[in-house]
Design a protein around this motif. Structure first.
Motif, PDB file in Angstrom:
ATOM      1  N   VAL A  32    -110.358 -40.127 -19.063  1.00  0.00           N
ATOM      2  CA  VAL A  32    -109.387 -38.690 -18.884  1.00  0.00           C
ATOM      3  C   VAL A  32    -109.611 -38.279 -20.112  1.00  0.00           C
ATOM      4  O   VAL A  32    -109.265 -38.930 -21.323  1.00  0.00           O
ATOM      5  CB  VAL A  32    -108.086 -38.887 -18.438  1.00  0.00           C
ATOM      6  CG1 VAL A  32    -107.197 -37.798 -18.677  1.00  0.00           C
ATOM      7  CG2 VAL A  32    -108.024 -39.288 -17.105  1.00  0.00           C
ATOM      8  N   THR A  33    -109.771 -37.035 -20.459  1.00  0.00           N
ATOM      9  CA  THR A  33    -109.806 -36.264 -21.677  1.00  0.00           C
ATOM     10  C   THR A  33    -108.995 -35.085 -21.647  1.00  0.00           C
ATOM     11  O   THR A  33    -109.312 -34.300 -20.566  1.00  0.00           O
ATOM     12  CB  THR A  33    -111.358 -35.986 -22.273  1.00  0.00           C
ATOM     13  OG1 THR A  33    -111.756 -35.377 -21.429  1.00  0.00           O
ATOM     14  CG2 THR A  33    -112.051 -37.303 -22.573  1.00  0.00           C
ATOM     15  N   LYS A  34    -108.264 -34.840 -22.816  1.00  0.00           N
ATOM     16  CA  LYS A  34    -107.497 -33.372 -22.581  1.00  0.00           C
ATOM     17  C   LYS A  34    -108.456 -32.479 -23.376  1.00  0.00           C
ATOM     18  O   LYS A  34    -109.098 -32.499 -24.428  1.00  0.00           O
ATOM     19  CB  LYS A  34    -106.281 -33.749 -23.406  1.00  0.00           C
ATOM     20  CG  LYS A  34    -105.617 -32.333 -23.648  1.00  0.00           C
ATOM     21  CD  LYS A  34    -104.235 -32.733 -24.250  1.00  0.00           C
ATOM     22  CE  LYS A  34    -103.176 -31.250 -24.287  1.00  0.00           C
ATOM     23  NZ  LYS A  34    -102.097 -31.529 -25.069  1.00  0.00           N
ATOM     24  N   GLN A  35    -108.554 -31.108 -22.757  1.00  0.00           N
ATOM     25  CA  GLN A  35    -109.373 -30.178 -23.297  1.00  0.00           C
ATOM     26  C   GLN A  35    -108.280 -29.115 -24.183  1.00  0.00           C
ATOM     27  O   GLN A  35    -107.269 -28.653 -23.536  1.00  0.00           O
ATOM     28  CB  GLN A  35    -109.726 -29.065 -22.112  1.00  0.00           C
ATOM     29  CG  GLN A  35    -110.478 -27.992 -22.704  1.00  0.00           C
ATOM     30  CD  GLN A  35    -111.817 -28.170 -23.605  1.00  0.00           C
ATOM     31  OE1 GLN A  35    -112.535 -28.774 -23.101  1.00  0.00           O
ATOM     32  NE2 GLN A  35    -111.643 -27.793 -24.736  1.00  0.00           N
ATOM     33  N   GLU A  36    -108.446 -29.211 -25.326  1.00  0.00           N
ATOM     34  CA  GLU A  36    -107.450 -28.676 -26.593  1.00  0.00           C
ATOM     35  C   GLU A  36    -107.843 -27.070 -26.152  1.00  0.00           C
ATOM     36  O   GLU A  36    -108.875 -26.737 -26.053  1.00  0.00           O
ATOM     37  CB  GLU A  36    -107.553 -29.093 -27.735  1.00  0.00           C
ATOM     38  CG  GLU A  36    -106.955 -30.295 -28.058  1.00  0.00           C
ATOM     39  CD  GLU A  36    -105.691 -30.553 -27.665  1.00  0.00           C
ATOM     40  OE1 GLU A  36    -104.845 -29.595 -27.684  1.00  0.00           O
ATOM     41  OE2 GLU A  36    -105.153 -31.890 -27.385  1.00  0.00           O
ATOM     42  N   ARG A  37    -107.215 -26.181 -26.116  1.00  0.00           N
ATOM     43  CA  ARG A  37    -107.265 -24.754 -25.767  1.00  0.00           C
ATOM     44  C   ARG A  37    -106.223 -23.720 -26.296  1.00  0.00           C
ATOM     45  O   ARG A  37    -104.966 -24.274 -26.356  1.00  0.00           O
ATOM     46  CB  ARG A  37    -107.841 -24.562 -24.351  1.00  0.00           C
ATOM     47  CG  ARG A  37    -106.759 -24.848 -23.388  1.00  0.00           C
ATOM     48  CD  ARG A  37    -107.143 -25.019 -21.968  1.00  0.00           C
ATOM     49  NE  ARG A  37    -107.646 -23.677 -21.407  1.00  0.00           N
ATOM     50  CZ  ARG A  37    -107.695 -23.441 -20.212  1.00  0.00           C
ATOM     51  NH1 ARG A  37    -107.368 -24.330 -19.248  1.00  0.00           N
ATOM     52  NH2 ARG A  37    -108.194 -22.278 -19.863  1.00  0.00           N
ATOM     53  N   LYS A  38    -106.416 -22.684 -26.480  1.00  0.00           N
ATOM     54  CA  LYS A  38    -105.515 -21.803 -27.005  1.00  0.00           C
ATOM     55  C   LYS A  38    -105.792 -20.239 -26.194  1.00  0.00           C
ATOM     56  O   LYS A  38    -106.839 -20.185 -25.437  1.00  0.00           O
ATOM     57  CB  LYS A  38    -105.543 -21.330 -28.416  1.00  0.00           C
ATOM     58  CG  LYS A  38    -106.777 -21.037 -28.961  1.00  0.00           C
ATOM     59  CD  LYS A  38    -106.577 -20.874 -30.501  1.00  0.00           C
ATOM     60  CE  LYS A  38    -107.655 -20.485 -31.123  1.00  0.00           C
ATOM     61  NZ  LYS A  38    -108.986 -20.756 -30.637  1.00  0.00           N
ATOM     62  N   ILE A  39    -104.814 -19.321 -26.221  1.00  0.00           N
ATOM     63  CA  ILE A  39    -105.220 -18.399 -25.913  1.00  0.00           C
ATOM     64  C   ILE A  39    -106.522 -17.444 -25.859  1.00  0.00           C
ATOM     65  O   ILE A  39    -106.724 -17.651 -27.170  1.00  0.00           O
ATOM     66  CB  ILE A  39    -103.964 -17.154 -26.261  1.00  0.00           C
ATOM     67  CG1 ILE A  39    -102.523 -17.610 -25.806  1.00  0.00           C
ATOM     68  CG2 ILE A  39    -104.160 -15.617 -25.614  1.00  0.00           C
ATOM     69  CD1 ILE A  39    -101.481 -17.049 -26.145  1.00  0.00           C
ATOM     70  N   TRP A  47    -114.473 -33.065 -12.430  1.00  0.00           N
ATOM     71  CA  TRP A  47    -113.045 -33.502 -12.155  1.00  0.00           C
ATOM     72  C   TRP A  47    -112.031 -33.020 -12.955  1.00  0.00           C
ATOM     73  O   TRP A  47    -112.322 -33.456 -14.232  1.00  0.00           O
ATOM     74  CB  TRP A  47    -112.922 -34.985 -11.807  1.00  0.00           C
ATOM     75  CG  TRP A  47    -113.563 -35.324 -10.418  1.00  0.00           C
ATOM     76  CD1 TRP A  47    -114.796 -35.983 -10.342  1.00  0.00           C
ATOM     77  CD2 TRP A  47    -113.029 -35.300  -8.994  1.00  0.00           C
ATOM     78  NE1 TRP A  47    -114.923 -36.161  -8.764  1.00  0.00           N
ATOM     79  CE2 TRP A  47    -113.921 -35.847  -8.258  1.00  0.00           C
ATOM     80  CE3 TRP A  47    -111.553 -34.919  -8.648  1.00  0.00           C
ATOM     81  CZ2 TRP A  47    -113.392 -36.029  -6.752  1.00  0.00           C
ATOM     82  CZ3 TRP A  47    -111.474 -35.046  -7.419  1.00  0.00           C
ATOM     83  CH2 TRP A  47    -112.241 -35.454  -6.393  1.00  0.00           C
ATOM     84  N   HIS A  48    -111.195 -32.193 -12.652  1.00  0.00           N
ATOM     85  CA  HIS A  48    -110.180 -31.807 -13.578  1.00  0.00           C
ATOM     86  C   HIS A  48    -108.757 -31.360 -12.791  1.00  0.00           C
ATOM     87  O   HIS A  48    -108.728 -31.515 -11.636  1.00  0.00           O
ATOM     88  CB  HIS A  48    -110.746 -30.313 -14.138  1.00  0.00           C
ATOM     89  CG  HIS A  48    -110.928 -29.277 -13.178  1.00  0.00           C
ATOM     90  ND1 HIS A  48    -112.094 -29.380 -12.423  1.00  0.00           N
ATOM     91  CD2 HIS A  48    -110.393 -28.264 -13.028  1.00  0.00           C
ATOM     92  CE1 HIS A  48    -111.902 -28.388 -11.628  1.00  0.00           C
ATOM     93  NE2 HIS A  48    -111.204 -27.546 -11.969  1.00  0.00           N
ATOM     94  N   THR A  49    -107.887 -31.123 -13.830  1.00  0.00           N
ATOM     95  CA  THR A  49    -106.504 -31.095 -13.392  1.00  0.00           C
ATOM     96  C   THR A  49    -105.669 -30.142 -14.179  1.00  0.00           C
ATOM     97  O   THR A  49    -106.290 -29.925 -15.414  1.00  0.00           O
ATOM     98  CB  THR A  49    -105.810 -32.165 -13.224  1.00  0.00           C
ATOM     99  OG1 THR A  49    -104.446 -32.133 -12.398  1.00  0.00           O
ATOM    100  CG2 THR A  49    -105.404 -33.134 -14.373  1.00  0.00           C
TER     101      THR A  49
END
Length: 143
Positions: free
Chosen positions: A108-115, A126-128
């Motif tokens: 599992v990896t977190k996708q860092e993102r912003k507006i 696969w994602h959540t």
């Protein structure tokens, strides 16, 4: 395949998108400058076809979305090749996007993102998205 484009939307494009009534719009029936911009960017990186079923939507989903692939839990979207998500506002807590390598939810990896960041993936990824509090509005597209 995952595609991430930081600062994809301008402030003006975000403001315009936030004025759209939440709902689902067929790509071939309701044009969207943002959808067209997304398609043009994705075509640089991946091969896909816009289909009759392809759509975009403005969505707020406080409960998030459990682990899934974009062809659907019951293969109801077998036509889908690419899923897209762009954050339109940031007055929330939670609502993080995670990816995993497979249905066993490994690596599992977190996708860092912003507006304004474009977060896209082929439909076999696969994602959540975790539940959130506050206002988290996204532009979604399924091609």
């Amino acid at each position: 395949m995952r595609i991430f484009e930081p600062d994809f939307l301008t402030g003006e494009e975000i403001s315009t998108a936030l004025k759209i009534k939440p709902g689902t719009y067929k790509l071939n029936r309701v044009p969207s400058q943002i959808a067209e911009k997304v398609i043009n960017k994705l075509k640089e990186k991946i091969d896909f076809d816009v289909k009759e079923q392809s759509y975009w939507r403005i969505e707020t989903m406080p409960n998030g979305h459990g682990w899934h692939i974009d062809t659907g839990d019951n293969n109801q979207m077998t036509w889908c090749q690419v899923g897209v998500s762009i954050l339109l506002n940031g007055s929330f807590t939670g609502g993080e996007t995670y990816y995993a390598d497979d249905a066993g939810i490994t690596n599992v990896t977190k996708q860092e993102r912003k507006i304004g960041d474009l977060c896209a993936h082929t439909s076999d990824e696969w994602h959540t998205v975790t539940p959130h509090k506050g206002k988290r509005t996204v532009f979604l597209m399924f091609i």
